[in-house]
Design a protein around this motif. Sequence first.
Motif, PDB file in Angstrom:
ATOM      1  N   LEU A 162      -0.956  -5.409   6.351  1.00 27.16           N
ATOM      2  CA  LEU A 162      -2.255  -4.807   6.059  1.00 27.16           C
ATOM      3  C   LEU A 162      -2.962  -5.678   5.023  1.00 27.16           C
ATOM      4  O   LEU A 162      -2.440  -5.915   3.935  1.00 27.16           O
ATOM      5  CB  LEU A 162      -2.050  -3.392   5.505  1.00 27.16           C
ATOM      6  CG  LEU A 162      -3.130  -2.353   5.764  1.00 27.16           C
ATOM      7  CD1 LEU A 162      -3.307  -2.137   7.254  1.00 27.16           C
ATOM      8  CD2 LEU A 162      -2.792  -1.044   5.075  1.00 27.16           C
ATOM      9  N   TYR A 163      -4.142  -6.175   5.377  1.00 21.76           N
ATOM     10  CA  TYR A 163      -4.898  -7.060   4.491  1.00 21.76           C
ATOM     11  C   TYR A 163      -6.033  -6.279   3.836  1.00 21.76           C
ATOM     12  O   TYR A 163      -6.997  -5.900   4.499  1.00 21.76           O
ATOM     13  CB  TYR A 163      -5.466  -8.235   5.278  1.00 21.76           C
ATOM     14  CG  TYR A 163      -4.441  -9.247   5.729  1.00 21.76           C
ATOM     15  CD1 TYR A 163      -4.240 -10.433   5.033  1.00 21.76           C
ATOM     16  CD2 TYR A 163      -3.655  -9.009   6.854  1.00 21.76           C
ATOM     17  CE1 TYR A 163      -3.291 -11.367   5.450  1.00 21.76           C
ATOM     18  CE2 TYR A 163      -2.701  -9.935   7.277  1.00 21.76           C
ATOM     19  CZ  TYR A 163      -2.531 -11.107   6.565  1.00 21.76           C
ATOM     20  OH  TYR A 163      -1.593 -12.022   6.989  1.00 21.76           O
ATOM     21  N   SER A 233       7.814   2.877   7.806  1.00 19.20           N
ATOM     22  CA  SER A 233       6.902   2.822   6.660  1.00 19.20           C
ATOM     23  C   SER A 233       7.355   1.795   5.631  1.00 19.20           C
ATOM     24  O   SER A 233       6.556   1.318   4.817  1.00 19.20           O
ATOM     25  CB  SER A 233       6.775   4.204   6.004  1.00 19.20           C
ATOM     26  OG  SER A 233       8.026   4.637   5.491  1.00 19.20           O
ATOM     27  N   ASN A 234       8.649   1.431   5.677  1.00 19.30           N
ATOM     28  CA  ASN A 234       9.160   0.384   4.793  1.00 19.30           C
ATOM     29  C   ASN A 234       8.745  -1.015   5.251  1.00 19.30           C
ATOM     30  O   ASN A 234       8.937  -1.990   4.532  1.00 19.30           O
ATOM     31  CB  ASN A 234      10.683   0.457   4.715  1.00 19.30           C
ATOM     32  CG  ASN A 234      11.161   1.717   4.021  1.00 19.30           C
ATOM     33  OD1 ASN A 234      10.726   2.020   2.911  1.00 19.30           O
ATOM     34  ND2 ASN A 234      12.032   2.474   4.679  1.00 19.30           N
ATOM     35  N   ASN A 235       8.195  -1.087   6.474  1.00 19.35           N
ATOM     36  CA  ASN A 235       7.765  -2.380   7.020  1.00 19.35           C
ATOM     37  C   ASN A 235       6.251  -2.555   6.962  1.00 19.35           C
ATOM     38  O   ASN A 235       5.697  -3.397   7.653  1.00 19.35           O
ATOM     39  CB  ASN A 235       8.230  -2.513   8.475  1.00 19.35           C
ATOM     40  CG  ASN A 235       9.731  -2.685   8.588  1.00 19.35           C
ATOM     41  OD1 ASN A 235      10.487  -1.917   8.014  1.00 19.35           O
ATOM     42  ND2 ASN A 235      10.166  -3.685   9.318  1.00 19.35           N
ATOM     43  N   LEU A 236       5.614  -1.762   6.118  1.00 16.33           N
ATOM     44  CA  LEU A 236       4.181  -1.908   5.888  1.00 16.33           C
ATOM     45  C   LEU A 236       4.001  -2.842   4.688  1.00 16.33           C
ATOM     46  O   LEU A 236       4.403  -2.518   3.571  1.00 16.33           O
ATOM     47  CB  LEU A 236       3.555  -0.544   5.606  1.00 16.33           C
ATOM     48  CG  LEU A 236       2.029  -0.468   5.505  1.00 16.33           C
ATOM     49  CD1 LEU A 236       1.363  -0.901   6.792  1.00 16.33           C
ATOM     50  CD2 LEU A 236       1.604   0.943   5.119  1.00 16.33           C
ATOM     51  N   VAL A 237       3.427  -4.014   4.923  1.00 15.51           N
ATOM     52  CA  VAL A 237       3.323  -5.052   3.891  1.00 15.51           C
ATOM     53  C   VAL A 237       1.858  -5.255   3.516  1.00 15.51           C
ATOM     54  O   VAL A 237       0.994  -5.415   4.387  1.00 15.51           O
ATOM     55  CB  VAL A 237       3.930  -6.382   4.393  1.00 15.51           C
ATOM     56  CG1 VAL A 237       3.717  -7.489   3.371  1.00 15.51           C
ATOM     57  CG2 VAL A 237       5.413  -6.199   4.676  1.00 15.51           C
ATOM     58  N   TYR A 238       1.585  -5.256   2.217  1.00 15.83           N
ATOM     59  CA  TYR A 238       0.221  -5.419   1.725  1.00 15.83           C
ATOM     60  C   TYR A 238      -0.071  -6.881   1.384  1.00 15.83           C
ATOM     61  O   TYR A 238       0.699  -7.533   0.671  1.00 15.83           O
ATOM     62  CB  TYR A 238      -0.004  -4.575   0.472  1.00 15.83           C
ATOM     63  CG  TYR A 238       0.135  -3.080   0.682  1.00 15.83           C
ATOM     64  CD1 TYR A 238      -0.118  -2.507   1.924  1.00 15.83           C
ATOM     65  CD2 TYR A 238       0.512  -2.243  -0.370  1.00 15.83           C
ATOM     66  CE1 TYR A 238       0.000  -1.139   2.114  1.00 15.83           C
ATOM     67  CE2 TYR A 238       0.631  -0.873  -0.190  1.00 15.83           C
ATOM     68  CZ  TYR A 238       0.374  -0.330   1.052  1.00 15.83           C
ATOM     69  OH  TYR A 238       0.492   1.026   1.238  1.00 15.83           O
ATOM     70  N   ILE A 294      -2.519 -13.897  -0.844  1.00 15.78           N
ATOM     71  CA  ILE A 294      -3.951 -13.625  -0.936  1.00 15.78           C
ATOM     72  C   ILE A 294      -4.710 -14.836  -0.398  1.00 15.78           C
ATOM     73  O   ILE A 294      -4.423 -15.974  -0.769  1.00 15.78           O
ATOM     74  CB  ILE A 294      -4.403 -13.366  -2.394  1.00 15.78           C
ATOM     75  CG1 ILE A 294      -3.503 -12.334  -3.078  1.00 15.78           C
ATOM     76  CG2 ILE A 294      -5.854 -12.901  -2.427  1.00 15.78           C
ATOM     77  CD1 ILE A 294      -3.815 -12.137  -4.551  1.00 15.78           C
ATOM     78  N   HIS A 295      -5.680 -14.583   0.468  1.00 13.40           N
ATOM     79  CA  HIS A 295      -6.547 -15.632   0.995  1.00 13.40           C
ATOM     80  C   HIS A 295      -7.904 -15.492   0.305  1.00 13.40           C
ATOM     81  O   HIS A 295      -8.542 -14.442   0.399  1.00 13.40           O
ATOM     82  CB  HIS A 295      -6.689 -15.493   2.506  1.00 13.40           C
ATOM     83  CG  HIS A 295      -5.374 -15.596   3.229  1.00 13.40           C
ATOM     84  ND1 HIS A 295      -4.915 -16.780   3.770  1.00 13.40           N
ATOM     85  CD2 HIS A 295      -4.414 -14.671   3.470  1.00 13.40           C
ATOM     86  CE1 HIS A 295      -3.727 -16.577   4.328  1.00 13.40           C
ATOM     87  NE2 HIS A 295      -3.400 -15.300   4.150  1.00 13.40           N
TER      88      HIS A 295
END
Length: 316
Positions: A162-163, A233-238, A294-295
């Motif tokens: 998730l960006y 839900s543990n595989n949701l990466v920010y 971060i881009h």
Amino acid sequence: MSRIETAINNLLNQTNGAINSRIEEVRYSVDIPETNAKGYCYCIKIDNNGNLRLQDLIEYIDTRIVDYAIPKKEIDEAGSDYNNTGSTRKILELQKKAKNLFTDLKNTGEGGEILLYILTQDILKLPQLISKMSLKTSGKLHYQGADGIHFQYNETTKNLELYWAESKMYKDLNTAISKCFESIKGLLLDPQGYTSTQERDIDLITSNIHQNINNEELENVLLTFFDKDSELSNNLVYKGICFIGFDYDKYPTKDDITKTTNDIKNAILAEYDNWHNTLGKKIKKHINLDKKEIHIFLMPFPSVEDFRKHYLETIK
């Protein structure tokens, strides 16, 4: 490519790189030392008549507001109606609806937010997960939370990435950078929980997912990642995307049409290392922000204030 990846890629708008006739790539995906961030830099092009393509860029932004502000389900329905009837009525209705969502506040940052959306879609190839503009109750208001939310599925790690996107435009570059990282840090670093910075946006995603995805199979998969009772839900990466606009005095003026795009590009390259180092220093001021991917898009303008003014004139 998995079915999930294919379904997500189908959400991307195909624009054939039209933005690239208006902006020039100066630096692309440059590692920022001692961080997991990458820097990008673009400037506004000058045509061979010596004219800056600023107004054209703003008008191009105006053509993308339906893609940005209207949920996919409504766009699909308008496209289907056109295919069935040959009438553009539904499409024009969406354009009017989109324009009414935008604010006429003098200090609006919405022009930068749409530019961030365009760069994320067209250059990073990350589709938008939710059209938050459509959730506004008034064109006089700005919505709260992230300026944009984009996503992709990583087939190797099985993570949903998730960006969180944040746009800041200020006269001074240092101020814009500081404000941007201050805004995005909570979105990237807060742990899951009902009081987290991300929680309201995630609620909006899950409650409006059908409007924004319009693909039942993909919707069901995504909802599993956002379900706190699910192992996924543990595989949701920010991760993060930033757009930083600021004033730059090397662009041509009305009295000088001799400068070229390469002149501006070379002037920026002479200063870019300092900008790049500033990004790294500002990131490291926030604990653990240097660990996050971060881009960061930097884009100098002749005047951020003038950009806002012309944007408001064009969008309305």
